[in-house]
Design a protein around this motif. Structure first.
Motif, PDB file in Angstrom:
ATOM      1  N   THR A 272       2.422  -3.373  -6.314  1.00 11.11           N
ATOM      2  CA  THR A 272       0.980  -3.155  -6.359  1.00 11.11           C
ATOM      3  C   THR A 272       0.478  -2.596  -5.029  1.00 11.11           C
ATOM      4  N   ARG A 273      -0.705  -2.025  -5.090  1.00 11.41           N
ATOM      5  CA  ARG A 273      -1.372  -1.522  -3.889  1.00 11.41           C
ATOM      6  C   ARG A 273      -2.370  -2.561  -3.389  1.00 11.41           C
ATOM      7  N   ALA A 274      -2.856  -2.360  -2.187  1.00  8.17           N
ATOM      8  CA  ALA A 274      -3.867  -3.261  -1.632  1.00  8.17           C
ATOM      9  C   ALA A 274      -5.113  -3.233  -2.511  1.00  8.17           C
ATOM     10  N   GLY A 275      -5.577  -4.421  -2.920  1.00 12.42           N
ATOM     11  CA  GLY A 275      -6.735  -4.517  -3.791  1.00 12.42           C
ATOM     12  C   GLY A 275      -6.378  -4.690  -5.255  1.00 12.42           C
ATOM     13  N   ILE A 276      -5.082  -4.661  -5.589  1.00 14.33           N
ATOM     14  CA  ILE A 276      -4.631  -4.814  -6.974  1.00 14.33           C
ATOM     15  C   ILE A 276      -3.652  -5.982  -7.022  1.00 14.33           C
ATOM     16  N   SER A 277      -3.770  -6.812  -8.040  1.00 15.51           N
ATOM     17  CA  SER A 277      -2.914  -7.983  -8.170  1.00 15.51           C
ATOM     18  C   SER A 277      -2.379  -8.086  -9.594  1.00 15.51           C
ATOM     19  N   ALA A 278      -1.519  -9.071  -9.807  1.00 17.02           N
ATOM     20  CA  ALA A 278      -0.961  -9.304 -11.140  1.00 17.02           C
ATOM     21  C   ALA A 278      -2.046  -9.669 -12.142  1.00 17.02           C
ATOM     22  N   ALA A 279      -3.115 -10.331 -11.676  1.00 13.34           N
ATOM     23  CA  ALA A 279      -4.201 -10.716 -12.573  1.00 13.34           C
ATOM     24  C   ALA A 279      -4.858  -9.501 -13.218  1.00 13.34           C
ATOM     25  N   GLU A 280      -4.900  -8.396 -12.498  1.00  9.53           N
ATOM     26  CA  GLU A 280      -5.503  -7.199 -13.085  1.00  9.53           C
ATOM     27  C   GLU A 280      -4.606  -6.611 -14.168  1.00  9.53           C
ATOM     28  N   PHE A 281      -3.299  -6.652 -13.965  1.00 15.90           N
ATOM     29  CA  PHE A 281      -2.391  -6.193 -15.021  1.00 15.90           C
ATOM     30  C   PHE A 281      -2.532  -7.061 -16.270  1.00 15.90           C
ATOM     31  N   GLU A 282      -2.718  -8.362 -16.063  1.00 18.07           N
ATOM     32  CA  GLU A 282      -2.918  -9.253 -17.212  1.00 18.07           C
ATOM     33  C   GLU A 282      -4.232  -8.933 -17.914  1.00 18.07           C
ATOM     34  N   ALA A 283      -5.274  -8.612 -17.143  1.00 16.98           N
ATOM     35  CA  ALA A 283      -6.559  -8.271 -17.742  1.00 16.98           C
ATOM     36  C   ALA A 283      -6.466  -7.013 -18.586  1.00 16.98           C
ATOM     37  N   TYR A 284      -5.581  -6.101 -18.213  1.00 18.32           N
ATOM     38  CA  TYR A 284      -5.405  -4.847 -18.944  1.00 18.32           C
ATOM     39  C   TYR A 284      -4.162  -4.875 -19.836  1.00 18.32           C
ATOM     40  N   ALA A 285      -3.688  -6.058 -20.198  1.00 23.88           N
ATOM     41  CA  ALA A 285      -2.467  -6.154 -21.010  1.00 23.88           C
ATOM     42  C   ALA A 285      -2.615  -5.440 -22.353  1.00 23.88           C
ATOM     43  N   GLU A 286      -3.773  -5.576 -22.979  1.00 26.62           N
ATOM     44  CA  GLU A 286      -3.981  -4.923 -24.275  1.00 26.62           C
ATOM     45  C   GLU A 286      -3.982  -3.406 -24.131  1.00 26.62           C
ATOM     46  N   GLU A 287      -4.593  -2.905 -23.067  1.00 20.66           N
ATOM     47  CA  GLU A 287      -4.588  -1.452 -22.844  1.00 20.66           C
ATOM     48  C   GLU A 287      -3.181  -0.935 -22.570  1.00 20.66           C
ATOM     49  N   ILE A 288      -2.393  -1.696 -21.815  1.00 13.37           N
ATOM     50  CA  ILE A 288      -1.016  -1.285 -21.534  1.00 13.37           C
ATOM     51  C   ILE A 288      -0.199  -1.265 -22.811  1.00 13.37           C
ATOM     52  N   ALA A 289      -0.340  -2.301 -23.640  1.00 15.45           N
ATOM     53  CA  ALA A 289       0.402  -2.358 -24.900  1.00 15.45           C
ATOM     54  C   ALA A 289       0.034  -1.188 -25.806  1.00 15.45           C
ATOM     55  N   ALA A 290      -1.257  -0.882 -25.888  1.00  9.39           N
ATOM     56  CA  ALA A 290      -1.685   0.238 -26.730  1.00  9.39           C
ATOM     57  C   ALA A 290      -1.169   1.564 -26.184  1.00  9.39           C
ATOM     58  N   ALA A 291      -1.206   1.736 -24.858  1.00 12.55           N
ATOM     59  CA  ALA A 291      -0.743   2.985 -24.262  1.00 12.55           C
ATOM     60  C   ALA A 291       0.749   3.189 -24.463  1.00 12.55           C
ATOM     61  N   CYS A 292       1.524   2.097 -24.456  1.00 11.04           N
ATOM     62  CA  CYS A 292       2.984   2.182 -24.605  1.00 11.04           C
ATOM     63  C   CYS A 292       3.431   2.078 -26.058  1.00 11.04           C
ATOM     64  N   TRP A 293       2.487   2.050 -26.995  1.00  8.11           N
ATOM     65  CA  TRP A 293       2.791   1.939 -28.431  1.00  8.11           C
ATOM     66  C   TRP A 293       3.651   0.698 -28.703  1.00  8.11           C
ATOM     67  N   ALA A 294       3.274  -0.408 -28.094  1.00  8.88           N
ATOM     68  CA  ALA A 294       4.068  -1.631 -28.185  1.00  8.88           C
ATOM     69  C   ALA A 294       3.292  -2.713 -28.928  1.00  8.88           C
ATOM     70  N   ARG A 295       3.997  -3.827 -29.235  1.00  8.39           N
ATOM     71  CA  ARG A 295       3.351  -4.965 -29.882  1.00  8.39           C
ATOM     72  C   ARG A 295       2.478  -5.734 -28.909  1.00  8.39           C
ATOM     73  N   THR A 296       3.052  -6.062 -27.773  1.00 12.11           N
ATOM     74  CA  THR A 296       2.351  -6.852 -26.782  1.00 12.11           C
ATOM     75  C   THR A 296       2.969  -6.614 -25.416  1.00 12.11           C
ATOM     76  N   VAL A 297       2.338  -7.151 -24.386  1.00  8.60           N
ATOM     77  CA  VAL A 297       2.804  -7.011 -23.014  1.00  8.60           C
ATOM     78  C   VAL A 297       2.706  -8.370 -22.329  1.00  8.60           C
ATOM     79  N   ASN A 298       3.757  -8.752 -21.634  1.00  9.38           N
ATOM     80  CA  ASN A 298       3.784  -9.980 -20.850  1.00  9.38           C
ATOM     81  C   ASN A 298       3.828  -9.611 -19.363  1.00  9.38           C
ATOM     82  N   VAL A 299       3.025 -10.278 -18.576  1.00 10.35           N
ATOM     83  CA  VAL A 299       2.925  -9.986 -17.149  1.00 10.35           C
ATOM     84  C   VAL A 299       3.392 -11.202 -16.355  1.00 10.35           C
ATOM     85  N   TYR A 300       4.213 -10.954 -15.336  1.00 13.30           N
ATOM     86  CA  TYR A 300       4.734 -12.011 -14.484  1.00 13.30           C
ATOM     87  C   TYR A 300       4.526 -11.611 -13.029  1.00 13.30           C
TER      88      TYR A 300
END
Length: 221
Positions: free
Chosen positions: A128-156
């Motif tokens: 990640t870059r300064a100002g971005i954290s794992a919590a933001e990836f979790e907040a955008y999990a649905e957008e990531i899943a839709a963009a990747c044509w996937a069922r779901t996305v898990n963030v760790y």
């Protein structure tokens, strides 16, 4: 999952620079697969032209056989398909960062350090870059899943280094058989914490006393 303020971290009226900026090494790293493929095609073309000019066809035959023979097997085709999906998912992840607020005010997006196939899809290690954290990836999990044509996305997130994030893209049921060991082999599974509190750690991450307490097993001896 309810949306949180991280999805609108920048004011709507703020004039931000175009996203996608970065150093030259970072931009080259984002297209590393394409550069390697271009180099391979260039080597194949050079070998073919050299063989046609000098009549030495053996190097060309050996090179084409090394490419075509694995592709003729099922395992080879599965390997190629899995890694093509890795390239697609990497680009879709980067595009999601560009189209959302997962970039810095200077326009830099997180760097996908590595992405490997798994039995259910792909798994990406992200810096990640300064100002971005794992919590933001979790907040955008649905957008990531839709963009990747996937069922779901898990963030760790990493237990010790908060700037390292793993995004697991789940696009199918688990497929038995040998696949790339991926990040589990290089970084271990104990180092990562799920961003969803309702997701429990896999049993193989627990010690024997912890596992006994969870399963309420009687003590032996």
């Amino acid at each position: 999952m309810p949306r949180n303020p991280r999805n609108q971290m920048y004011p709507a009226n703020e004039d931000l620079p175009a996203a996608g900026r970065g150093s030259l090494p970072a931009r080259l790293w984002r297209i590393r697969a394409e550069l390697l493929l271009t180099a391979a095609l260039g080597l194949l073309t050079f070998t073919f032209l050299s063989a046609a000019q000098h009549g030495h066809w053996m190097p060309f035959i050996v090179l084409t056989s090394a490419i075509s023979v694995p592709a003729a097997t099922r395992a080879g085709r599965n390997w190629v398909t899995a890694h093509i999906w890795c390239v697609v998912s990497r680009h879709r992840l980067q595009r999601t960062c560009l189209e959302t607020t997962m970039h810095t005010r200077s326009g830099r997006i997180p760097l996908v350090l590595w992405i490997t196939p798994t039995r259910t899809g792909e798994k990406a290690l992200i810096l990640t870059r300064a100002g971005i954290s794992a919590a933001e990836f979790e907040a955008y999990a649905e957008e990531i899943a839709a963009a990747c044509w996937a069922r779901t996305v898990n963030v760790y997130k990493h237990r010790a280094w908060a700037h390292l994030v793993v995004v697991e893209i789940v696009r199918r049921d688990e497929i038995p058989g040998a696949v790339s060991p991926g990040l589990d082999r290089f970084y271990g599974r104990r180092a990562w914490i799920s961003m969803r509190p309702d997701v429990e750690e896999p049993p193989d991450l627990l010690t024997l006393p912890e596992l006994s307490r969870k399963l309420a097993l009687p003590r032996v001896g």
